[in-house]
Design an enzyme around this catalytic site. Structure first.
Site, short mmCIF file in Angstrom:
data_model
loop_
_atom_site.label_atom_id
_atom_site.label_comp_id
_atom_site.label_asym_id
_atom_site.label_seq_id
_atom_site.Cartn_x
_atom_site.Cartn_y
_atom_site.Cartn_z
N HIS A 155 42.30 -38.37 -23.93
CA HIS A 155 42.43 -38.99 -25.25
C HIS A 155 41.13 -38.79 -26.02
CE1 HIS A 155 43.46 -42.84 -27.79
NE2 HIS A 155 43.09 -41.81 -28.54
N GLU A 196 39.51 -36.44 -32.96
CA GLU A 196 38.45 -36.95 -32.08
C GLU A 196 37.08 -36.43 -32.48
OE1 GLU A 196 38.58 -39.22 -29.50
OE2 GLU A 196 40.56 -39.60 -30.36
N HIS A 200 34.63 -39.40 -33.40
CA HIS A 200 33.70 -39.68 -32.31
C HIS A 200 32.70 -38.55 -32.06
CE1 HIS A 200 36.04 -43.22 -31.20
NE2 HIS A 200 37.14 -42.47 -31.25
#
Length: 303
Positions: A155, A196, A200
């Site tokens: 993930h 992502e 992040h």
């Protein structure tokens, strides 16, 4: 002068009586010349101050320059060994690290250390069947399609603080197709990989290529327990049993360095706390406290 010469001869180990110009009973002219040369040399020696520089000069004159020690790089010499203290001298004190690692494990090989301002990574492995059962099919149809045969997938690899986490540090930074190719076989889709990176990855201080390479390294370092590789039947398992299974497959992993995620009584993901260099598991109290507390949870089968 005779006294000086006598002292000088004595320093050279030559025994003589008389003046500089008349060595005792010189047999011939050659002998006279030799004595006079030695006397002059001895006089120079006697007049030279006995200092460190002078001693080095005469040592070099008679025996050649002393061999220099092999240069050292950091704490290792070029001969492959650390310098040793002189005989009879105590060994130098070794530096003591400020703090010891909170867990001992090396899940990944060496790689770039993220320069971003955060404390550790949180590697989140999503359990695809549980994700798809919880509305994920609308978000990631390929991941949830029949026959996808997906179990645990990445993930995200999230930079974390001990309390909270950074996000969206520079969402405008582009990600190239070359970088996205690094995500094949790691993320279930390139769409998730892009998301992502923006949310992040930009907070790690790494380039997109280096970030995705780190995600792959982190994922490849984790062993999935056999019971969760591709179960074909639904299971009812205690969250603590899942933790124990992952700990048995990954030396150094402990309950204090991980968490089990669940929703509506079903397994959603496993979260693992890793150091910034991805080489060891680390304690992460805030993450560990959020682990699923149900007595048992449902583990949906792989389709």
């Amino acid at each position: 002068m005779t006294g000086v010469a006598t002292v000088a001869y004595s320093r050279l180990g030559i025994t003589t009586v008389g003046s500089l110009g008349a060595p005792r009973r010189a047999g011939n002219k050659m002998t006279v010349w030799r004595h006079r040369t030695a006397a002059a040399f001895a006089l120079a020696l006697s007049l030279c101050p006995i200092s460190g520089h002078a001693q080095n000069f005469w040592s070099d004159f008679f025996g050649g320059p002393a061999a220099k020690p092999a240069p050292c790089v950091l704490d290792k010499c070029l001969n492959g060994a650390a310098q040793k203290p002189a005989q009879g001298q105590p060994a130098p004190a070794q530096p003591v690290p400020d703090s010891a690692p909170t867990a001992q494990a090396s899940p990944a090989s060496a790689g770039p250390v993220a320069p971003g301002d955060f404390d550790f990574y949180l590697l989140t492995l999503s359990w695809s069947p549980g994700f798809c059962d919880s509305g994920g099919a609308a978000k990631s149809p390929d991941q949830c399609s029949a026959g996808s045969n997906l179990g645990f997938v990445v993930h995200g690899l999230w930079p974390q603080y001990q309390h909270g986490y950074p996000s969206d540090c520079d969402p405008s930074r582009p990600v190239s197709q070359i970088a996205l190719r690094e995500t094949d076989g790691v993320f279930p889709s390139q769409g998730l990989a892009r998301y992502e990176w923006r949310k992040h990855g930009t907070c790690t201080g790494l380039s997109a290529e280096a970030f995705f390479a780190s995600v792959r390294r982190a994922r490849d370092s984790i062993a999935i327990p056999d019971a969760f590789k591709a179960p074909r039947d639904e299971q009812s398992v205690a969250p603590m049993s899942i933790q124990r299974a992952f700990a048995a497959a990954n030396p150094g992993l402990r309950p204090e360095t991980m968490a089990i995620g669940c929703a509506r009584g079903e397994l959603q993901d496993v979260r693992l706390c890793l150091s910034k260099d991805l080489r060891q598991f680390v304690n992460c109290p805030e993450v560990a406290r959020a682990t699923c507390r149900g007595q048992t949870i449902r583990v949906a089968p792989v389709l």
